[in-house]
Design a protein around this motif. Sequence first.
Motif, PDB file in Angstrom:
ATOM      1  N   THR A 224       6.275 -14.843   8.146  1.00  8.06           N
ATOM      2  CA  THR A 224       5.074 -14.731   8.973  1.00  8.06           C
ATOM      3  C   THR A 224       5.299 -15.310  10.357  1.00  8.06           C
ATOM      4  N   GLN A 225       6.377 -16.098  10.529  1.00  7.38           N
ATOM      5  CA  GLN A 225       6.686 -16.694  11.818  1.00  7.38           C
ATOM      6  C   GLN A 225       7.761 -15.926  12.578  1.00  7.38           C
ATOM      7  N   ILE A 226       8.317 -14.891  11.960  1.00 10.25           N
ATOM      8  CA  ILE A 226       9.467 -14.192  12.531  1.00 10.25           C
ATOM      9  C   ILE A 226       9.039 -12.786  12.957  1.00 10.25           C
ATOM     10  N   LEU A 227       9.322 -12.449  14.201  1.00  2.63           N
ATOM     11  CA  LEU A 227       8.944 -11.129  14.720  1.00  2.63           C
ATOM     12  C   LEU A 227      10.184 -10.236  14.767  1.00  2.63           C
ATOM     13  N   ASP A 228      10.539  -9.673  13.625  1.00  2.00           N
ATOM     14  CA  ASP A 228      11.637  -8.709  13.610  1.00  2.00           C
ATOM     15  C   ASP A 228      11.223  -7.530  12.740  1.00  2.00           C
ATOM     16  N   ARG A 229      12.165  -6.640  12.456  1.00  2.85           N
ATOM     17  CA  ARG A 229      11.840  -5.382  11.780  1.00  2.85           C
ATOM     18  C   ARG A 229      11.230  -5.591  10.391  1.00  2.85           C
ATOM     19  N   ARG A 230      11.492  -6.745   9.780  1.00  4.90           N
ATOM     20  CA  ARG A 230      10.909  -6.995   8.458  1.00  4.90           C
ATOM     21  C   ARG A 230       9.381  -7.044   8.510  1.00  4.90           C
ATOM     22  N   GLN A 231       8.827  -7.401   9.671  1.00  3.78           N
ATOM     23  CA  GLN A 231       7.374  -7.405   9.806  1.00  3.78           C
ATOM     24  C   GLN A 231       6.774  -6.018   9.591  1.00  3.78           C
ATOM     25  N   LEU A 232       7.575  -4.983   9.812  1.00  2.00           N
ATOM     26  CA  LEU A 232       7.069  -3.623   9.687  1.00  2.00           C
ATOM     27  C   LEU A 232       6.845  -3.214   8.234  1.00  2.00           C
ATOM     28  N   ASP A 233       7.240  -4.070   7.300  1.00  2.00           N
ATOM     29  CA  ASP A 233       7.004  -3.750   5.893  1.00  2.00           C
ATOM     30  C   ASP A 233       5.524  -3.659   5.551  1.00  2.00           C
ATOM     31  N   PHE A 234       4.652  -4.174   6.430  1.00  2.00           N
ATOM     32  CA  PHE A 234       3.226  -3.999   6.138  1.00  2.00           C
ATOM     33  C   PHE A 234       2.848  -2.517   6.147  1.00  2.00           C
ATOM     34  N   LEU A 235       3.622  -1.695   6.839  1.00  2.00           N
ATOM     35  CA  LEU A 235       3.303  -0.263   6.924  1.00  2.00           C
ATOM     36  C   LEU A 235       3.434   0.425   5.566  1.00  2.00           C
ATOM     37  N   PRO A 236       4.602   0.379   4.887  1.00  2.00           N
ATOM     38  CA  PRO A 236       4.652   0.976   3.555  1.00  2.00           C
ATOM     39  C   PRO A 236       3.777   0.248   2.544  1.00  2.00           C
ATOM     40  N   ALA A 237       3.554  -1.048   2.745  1.00  2.00           N
ATOM     41  CA  ALA A 237       2.685  -1.787   1.819  1.00  2.00           C
ATOM     42  C   ALA A 237       1.263  -1.245   1.867  1.00  2.00           C
ATOM     43  N   PHE A 238       0.732  -1.042   3.058  1.00  2.00           N
ATOM     44  CA  PHE A 238      -0.632  -0.517   3.164  1.00  2.00           C
ATOM     45  C   PHE A 238      -0.702   0.964   2.807  1.00  2.00           C
ATOM     46  N   ALA A 239       0.376   1.707   3.070  1.00  2.00           N
ATOM     47  CA  ALA A 239       0.397   3.105   2.628  1.00  2.00           C
ATOM     48  C   ALA A 239       0.269   3.179   1.114  1.00  2.00           C
ATOM     49  N   GLU A 240       0.953   2.262   0.416  1.00  2.00           N
ATOM     50  CA  GLU A 240       0.849   2.230  -1.045  1.00  2.00           C
ATOM     51  C   GLU A 240      -0.546   1.783  -1.480  1.00  2.00           C
ATOM     52  N   ALA A 241      -1.137   0.831  -0.776  1.00  2.00           N
ATOM     53  CA  ALA A 241      -2.497   0.398  -1.121  1.00  2.00           C
ATOM     54  C   ALA A 241      -3.485   1.541  -0.967  1.00  2.00           C
ATOM     55  N   ILE A 242      -3.343   2.320   0.097  1.00  2.00           N
ATOM     56  CA  ILE A 242      -4.214   3.490   0.287  1.00  2.00           C
ATOM     57  C   ILE A 242      -4.038   4.464  -0.870  1.00  2.00           C
ATOM     58  N   ARG A 243      -2.792   4.685  -1.281  1.00  2.00           N
ATOM     59  CA  ARG A 243      -2.528   5.600  -2.401  1.00  2.00           C
ATOM     60  C   ARG A 243      -3.186   5.091  -3.679  1.00  2.00           C
ATOM     61  N   VAL A 244      -3.099   3.779  -3.927  1.00  3.31           N
ATOM     62  CA  VAL A 244      -3.715   3.188  -5.123  1.00  3.31           C
ATOM     63  C   VAL A 244      -5.212   3.459  -5.131  1.00  3.31           C
ATOM     64  N   VAL A 245      -5.857   3.291  -3.983  1.00  6.74           N
ATOM     65  CA  VAL A 245      -7.300   3.538  -3.893  1.00  6.74           C
ATOM     66  C   VAL A 245      -7.605   5.017  -4.078  1.00  6.74           C
ATOM     67  N   GLN A 246      -6.840   5.893  -3.444  1.00 10.50           N
ATOM     68  CA  GLN A 246      -7.097   7.328  -3.548  1.00 10.50           C
ATOM     69  C   GLN A 246      -6.939   7.833  -4.976  1.00 10.50           C
ATOM     70  N   ASP A 247      -6.090   7.184  -5.766  1.00 10.20           N
ATOM     71  CA  ASP A 247      -5.879   7.590  -7.155  1.00 10.20           C
ATOM     72  C   ASP A 247      -6.955   7.073  -8.099  1.00 10.20           C
ATOM     73  N   ASP A 248      -7.817   6.197  -7.606  1.00 11.40           N
ATOM     74  CA  ASP A 248      -8.851   5.622  -8.459  1.00 11.40           C
ATOM     75  C   ASP A 248      -9.970   6.632  -8.697  1.00 11.40           C
ATOM     76  N   HIS A 249     -10.585   6.563  -9.863  1.00 11.96           N
ATOM     77  CA  HIS A 249     -11.663   7.505 -10.200  1.00 11.96           C
ATOM     78  C   HIS A 249     -12.887   7.317  -9.317  1.00 11.96           C
ATOM     79  N   ASP A 250     -12.990   6.156  -8.669  1.00 10.70           N
ATOM     80  CA  ASP A 250     -14.134   5.876  -7.804  1.00 10.70           C
ATOM     81  C   ASP A 250     -13.657   5.691  -6.359  1.00 10.70           C
ATOM     82  N   ALA A 251     -12.691   6.524  -5.954  1.00  8.26           N
ATOM     83  CA  ALA A 251     -12.047   6.353  -4.651  1.00  8.26           C
ATOM     84  C   ALA A 251     -13.039   6.378  -3.498  1.00  8.26           C
TER      85      ALA A 251
END
Length: 325
Positions: A224-251
Amino acid sequence: MSSPIVTVILPAKDAGPYIGTTVTTLARQFQNSDRLRLVVIDDGSTDDTRVQVQHFARDMPHVEILSNAHSVGLAAARNQGLEKVDTEFFCFVDGDDWMHPDRLESLVASMRRLECDFVRTDHVTDTDGRRRLMRAPFAWRERVLAPRDAILPADETTMVDYPYAWAGMFHRRVLDEGLAHFEPGLFTAEDRPWIWRLHLQASTFAIVDAPAILYRRGVTTSLTQILDRRQLDFLPAFAEAIRVVQDDHDAERFLPKIATTTMSVCAYHLFRARAMATSERTALRSGIRDLLRAIPPDQIDSALQRLSDRRRRILARLVREVRAA
């Protein structure tokens, strides 16, 4: 010798200056130290993390240390620990954090009294000795409820915005039902799809009071203190979270919340990007455009209106670019 009832999963990378405190406090969690099983994942450390664990855990009867020659990241390291769980309950702690005595004994008592899938707690942040209580953002305490009832409203901070894996305890049925593992390969934001899956798919949970867990902020080696390419992992993380919600029966009920949270976090990272190298900043903006495209178009405007004025302004240009493409 008694059998352990709790497995503590402790991933650590270059945590030598702090991990002695972590392990020492774990040894004070039960009147009988046999009740705790400690699984340490030394994730490619280049310092004396393993030696420190061996020293401070020398009197603990159930300790296993796994060593990775190269770092696999927090998500994969926690998953390695989950594969070792053979107790009724399990929990997480990071290598630079620590907890007050009897915290785990208190959480076991709560789990048995409430008979729920998992419990969550407040935590205390420690920034150079300055401590602050951070409350779990839910009104009800000591009441067993469905975790999905703690997701909304979309425009307020709720339990899916409190993703800290170490702020609670879990019954092993959460693991058996496939809800405990993290998306492998993520170095940051690994807990975002995890917390959404947990709250959408587990059956019961409760917020409980317990002796504190203390989260050390400002550690220079923290991602959280380092500004390098690893910070960009929030992008696939949130893409997966969106997918989890879209797959829910009450999306449709929960899409406004994940859209708002995703866009708020994107604005936060865009603001921080001023300190990034040009190549990372370019990759960040491209990745945010892709992430915005993953949000249903009919959710974008209402989510923007839920953001603060500053975050709305920060994000507005990329939203326009996505719509114009």
